[in-house]
Write a protein that holds these residues in place. Sequence first.
Motif, PDB file in Angstrom:
ATOM      1  N   VAL A 106      10.194  -2.507  -6.158  1.00 35.93           N
ATOM      2  CA  VAL A 106      10.356  -2.465  -4.709  1.00 35.93           C
ATOM      3  C   VAL A 106      11.771  -1.971  -4.430  1.00 35.93           C
ATOM      4  O   VAL A 106      12.747  -2.600  -4.854  1.00 35.93           O
ATOM      5  CB  VAL A 106      10.152  -3.859  -4.085  1.00 35.93           C
ATOM      6  N   TYR A 107      11.892  -0.843  -3.732  1.00 32.32           N
ATOM      7  CA  TYR A 107      13.193  -0.218  -3.497  1.00 32.32           C
ATOM      8  C   TYR A 107      13.823  -0.700  -2.194  1.00 32.32           C
ATOM      9  O   TYR A 107      13.118  -0.960  -1.209  1.00 32.32           O
ATOM     10  CB  TYR A 107      13.041   1.306  -3.450  1.00 32.32           C
ATOM     11  N   ILE A 113      16.828  -1.587  -6.598  1.00 30.93           N
ATOM     12  CA  ILE A 113      15.555  -2.279  -6.823  1.00 30.93           C
ATOM     13  C   ILE A 113      15.724  -3.731  -6.388  1.00 30.93           C
ATOM     14  O   ILE A 113      16.558  -4.454  -6.921  1.00 30.93           O
ATOM     15  CB  ILE A 113      15.126  -2.201  -8.302  1.00 30.93           C
ATOM     16  N   THR A 114      14.928  -4.145  -5.409  1.00 32.83           N
ATOM     17  CA  THR A 114      15.067  -5.502  -4.878  1.00 32.83           C
ATOM     18  C   THR A 114      14.081  -6.478  -5.505  1.00 32.83           C
ATOM     19  O   THR A 114      14.194  -7.686  -5.311  1.00 32.83           O
ATOM     20  CB  THR A 114      14.861  -5.501  -3.356  1.00 32.83           C
ATOM     21  N   GLY A 115      13.092  -5.978  -6.234  1.00 32.12           N
ATOM     22  CA  GLY A 115      12.128  -6.865  -6.865  1.00 32.12           C
ATOM     23  C   GLY A 115      10.982  -6.085  -7.478  1.00 32.12           C
ATOM     24  O   GLY A 115      11.011  -4.850  -7.523  1.00 32.12           O
ATOM     25  N   TRP A 116       9.973  -6.813  -7.977  1.00 32.55           N
ATOM     26  CA  TRP A 116       8.807  -6.204  -8.595  1.00 32.55           C
ATOM     27  C   TRP A 116       7.553  -6.842  -8.005  1.00 32.55           C
ATOM     28  O   TRP A 116       7.555  -8.008  -7.648  1.00 32.55           O
ATOM     29  CB  TRP A 116       8.830  -6.440 -10.117  1.00 32.55           C
ATOM     30  N   LYS A 117       6.480  -6.062  -7.925  1.00 27.38           N
ATOM     31  CA  LYS A 117       5.221  -6.611  -7.425  1.00 27.38           C
ATOM     32  C   LYS A 117       4.065  -6.068  -8.259  1.00 27.38           C
ATOM     33  O   LYS A 117       4.140  -4.967  -8.817  1.00 27.38           O
ATOM     34  CB  LYS A 117       5.011  -6.252  -5.954  1.00 27.38           C
ATOM     35  N   ARG A 118       3.026  -6.873  -8.350  1.00 23.31           N
ATOM     36  CA  ARG A 118       1.817  -6.444  -9.040  1.00 23.31           C
ATOM     37  C   ARG A 118       1.198  -5.296  -8.257  1.00 23.31           C
ATOM     38  O   ARG A 118       1.131  -5.337  -7.019  1.00 23.31           O
ATOM     39  CB  ARG A 118       0.834  -7.612  -9.122  1.00 23.31           C
ATOM     40  N   ARG A 119       0.771  -4.264  -8.947  1.00 23.14           N
ATOM     41  CA  ARG A 119       0.210  -3.091  -8.274  1.00 23.14           C
ATOM     42  C   ARG A 119      -1.008  -3.473  -7.441  1.00 23.14           C
ATOM     43  O   ARG A 119      -1.904  -4.167  -7.919  1.00 23.14           O
ATOM     44  CB  ARG A 119      -0.161  -2.024  -9.292  1.00 23.14           C
ATOM     45  N   ASP A 120      -1.016  -3.013  -6.203  1.00 23.07           N
ATOM     46  CA  ASP A 120      -2.143  -3.276  -5.301  1.00 23.07           C
ATOM     47  C   ASP A 120      -3.151  -2.133  -5.311  1.00 23.07           C
ATOM     48  O   ASP A 120      -4.361  -2.350  -5.381  1.00 23.07           O
ATOM     49  CB  ASP A 120      -1.638  -3.491  -3.872  1.00 23.07           C
ATOM     50  N   ASP A 121      -2.642  -0.903  -5.227  1.00 27.06           N
ATOM     51  CA  ASP A 121      -3.516   0.262  -5.107  1.00 27.06           C
ATOM     52  C   ASP A 121      -3.854   0.831  -6.484  1.00 27.06           C
ATOM     53  O   ASP A 121      -2.976   0.976  -7.343  1.00 27.06           O
ATOM     54  CB  ASP A 121      -2.840   1.350  -4.270  1.00 27.06           C
ATOM     55  N   VAL A 148      -2.623  17.510 -10.100  1.00 18.98           N
ATOM     56  CA  VAL A 148      -2.592  16.055 -10.245  1.00 18.98           C
ATOM     57  C   VAL A 148      -1.133  15.601 -10.357  1.00 18.98           C
ATOM     58  O   VAL A 148      -0.338  16.202 -11.075  1.00 18.98           O
ATOM     59  CB  VAL A 148      -3.384  15.608 -11.488  1.00 18.98           C
ATOM     60  N   GLU A 149      -0.788  14.554  -9.627  1.00 23.15           N
ATOM     61  CA  GLU A 149       0.589  14.060  -9.621  1.00 23.15           C
ATOM     62  C   GLU A 149       0.781  13.018 -10.716  1.00 23.15           C
ATOM     63  O   GLU A 149      -0.008  12.073 -10.845  1.00 23.15           O
ATOM     64  CB  GLU A 149       0.924  13.433  -8.264  1.00 23.15           C
ATOM     65  N   VAL A 150       1.835  13.188 -11.529  1.00 24.61           N
ATOM     66  CA  VAL A 150       2.132  12.237 -12.600  1.00 24.61           C
ATOM     67  C   VAL A 150       2.925  11.073 -12.020  1.00 24.61           C
ATOM     68  O   VAL A 150       3.955  11.271 -11.363  1.00 24.61           O
ATOM     69  CB  VAL A 150       2.930  12.910 -13.733  1.00 24.61           C
ATOM     70  N   VAL A 151       2.443   9.855 -12.258  1.00 17.88           N
ATOM     71  CA  VAL A 151       3.100   8.636 -11.783  1.00 17.88           C
ATOM     72  C   VAL A 151       3.872   8.035 -12.950  1.00 17.88           C
ATOM     73  O   VAL A 151       3.294   7.750 -13.999  1.00 17.88           O
ATOM     74  CB  VAL A 151       2.067   7.626 -11.249  1.00 17.88           C
ATOM     75  N   SER A 152       5.177   7.843 -12.760  1.00 22.26           N
ATOM     76  CA  SER A 152       6.020   7.375 -13.855  1.00 22.26           C
ATOM     77  C   SER A 152       6.214   5.864 -13.867  1.00 22.26           C
ATOM     78  O   SER A 152       6.613   5.297 -14.872  1.00 22.26           O
ATOM     79  CB  SER A 152       7.394   8.035 -13.764  1.00 22.26           C
ATOM     80  N   GLY A 153       5.961   5.212 -12.745  1.00 23.88           N
ATOM     81  CA  GLY A 153       6.249   3.782 -12.651  1.00 23.88           C
ATOM     82  C   GLY A 153       7.655   3.499 -12.164  1.00 23.88           C
ATOM     83  O   GLY A 153       7.983   2.356 -11.838  1.00 23.88           O
ATOM     84  N   ASP A 154       8.508   4.528 -12.094  1.00 27.26           N
ATOM     85  CA  ASP A 154       9.875   4.334 -11.608  1.00 27.26           C
ATOM     86  C   ASP A 154       9.919   4.243 -10.087  1.00 27.26           C
ATOM     87  O   ASP A 154      10.668   3.451  -9.513  1.00 27.26           O
ATOM     88  CB  ASP A 154      10.770   5.498 -12.058  1.00 27.26           C
ATOM     89  N   TRP A 155       9.139   5.104  -9.436  1.00 28.47           N
ATOM     90  CA  TRP A 155       9.102   5.140  -7.974  1.00 28.47           C
ATOM     91  C   TRP A 155       7.886   5.946  -7.556  1.00 28.47           C
ATOM     92  O   TRP A 155       7.526   6.936  -8.202  1.00 28.47           O
ATOM     93  CB  TRP A 155      10.369   5.807  -7.414  1.00 28.47           C
ATOM     94  N   GLU A 156       7.229   5.522  -6.479  1.00 26.68           N
ATOM     95  CA  GLU A 156       6.085   6.255  -5.949  1.00 26.68           C
ATOM     96  C   GLU A 156       6.301   6.510  -4.471  1.00 26.68           C
ATOM     97  O   GLU A 156       6.704   5.609  -3.727  1.00 26.68           O
ATOM     98  CB  GLU A 156       4.789   5.464  -6.157  1.00 26.68           C
ATOM     99  N   GLY A 157       6.047   7.733  -4.082  1.00 25.77           N
ATOM    100  CA  GLY A 157       6.244   8.107  -2.685  1.00 25.77           C
ATOM    101  C   GLY A 157       5.094   7.673  -1.798  1.00 25.77           C
ATOM    102  O   GLY A 157       4.229   6.899  -2.195  1.00 25.77           O
TER     103      GLY A 157
END
Length: 510
Positions: free
Chosen positions: A121-122, A178-186, A72-81
């Motif tokens: 958003v990177y 980081i160019t901005g932030w967005k509400r999580r879609d997935d 299982v991949e740990v998601v940190s909230g910093d960046w997602e591939g």
Amino acid sequence: MNLPALKLSDDQAEAHDRVAELLRGAGVDIDEGHLTPRAEGKTKVMAVIGKAGSGKTLLLAELYRALEEAGVEVVSGDWEGRKKREKRTLAILAPTNKAASVLRNRGVPATTIHRILYTPVYDPEYEQIAEWLAGQAERPKIEALTEAALDRAFAFYQAQKSIPGALAAAGLRGSDFITGWKRRDDPLDIGFIDESSMLDEKQFEDLKEIFPTLVLFGDPAQLAPVGQSGEMVFDRLPKPAVMSLSRVHRQDDDNPILDLAHALGDESVGFEAFERLVEEAAARDDRVVIAPRVDSDMMARSPVLVWRNKTRIRLIHAFRSVHGADAARLMPGEPLICDGIELPLKHRKKRIDLEARGLIKGAQVVFRGEGRKPGFSQVHVVGAEDPNISVASIVKIERPDQEEPVIPYAANMGAAFLHGAAVTIHKAQGSQWRDVQVFAPDIWTASRMGRMEAGVPLWKRLAYVAITRAEERLLWVKRYALAKPKEPLGTADLPEPVKRLQLEAERDGE
């Protein structure tokens, strides 16, 4: 059933089995170490609750390691591939940055709820570096960065799996990549929520939209969120979905602080009887201290915990007076608490930069000195990877019997700060310090008022939260008095600022 290598207590082992069963239903078998596609359906929620010393954090850490070993991949909230259909994810969350940092200090990669609900958003160019560090792409060529800078980023990421930290090591600021932030879609898969006693209903509903599987870890003896009448989100779960852990003596090594915390659960113990227990503990163990007055030296790095706001203000005033601080200026070494960032939308990139470097609401900060430009301050953000920041600041010093605070530094806009030598017990929830001073006269006042919260005297909840903030030593302050400092305020205990701080100050026009 194969338990983790670490020997668990009976109730921990039972909770482990119950969570493992929940995860199997979600397509993750931590016993056999294999994954299946995520099952659709209503969010399933389970809670593991227990008082301090019951082993909640140990169990959470063991489950995290088992999930990681299963793939299982740990998601940190910093960046997602890039998303993969077969990928299964885990996020370990806490309501505040302070609470998340307590877990990170114990080797658990936690982040805040906000960082999962709102993803960064990177910039496409710098996202190439993130993909390379995560093993999803070849080493990139970046015009703005040297090969040595990329090497620093790589070395940092090998030591700490933080993409923003690695990019900072390469010499970049948050607003560069980081160019901005967005509400999580997935949606994600599995969420572990620590300090879930602090969750409010809105946060809980938001989390259920994102995670089909949620496991809450919480302490039922702590203070509930304001406005929820002493009720915590796990109180509404059906009984079969809640597992209670009892104290694990072999793990807390007969800790007198935890002895006192658990003594508060005895209905027959009133305030006077509890204070006698504190005195008895202090007589036999130096980890508990009966203090006749507040230690002003300790206040510089570990705030006094109080109940009443007026007590907080008076202690801060006494702290500044005993150190000879000018009402209209700060002294280097004074502690502050970030009360938010006051910037208009057009300065969004600056806000992102400050937040990415740890300057968020509630952050503990040490004042280093005045900036070169009026209204600017040089500060050290406690616990941040890159702690030294030059920032336009609005510093508010509250004083007893005065409605309006003194404002020694007032930029037109920037980061707002309150003094941090004393904080309320409510705001301290989720934080820990090596040594903690608890202002007992306030706890006594709460006991005399007779207030209850969810059937428990409020003073007991306050005392419980306050004393369990101490990692190693508890100082029970019995009188409204302040000891003279043995050392002058200063910043000698802090690491020296890197040259980048001076460069930033010059660039920002100080």
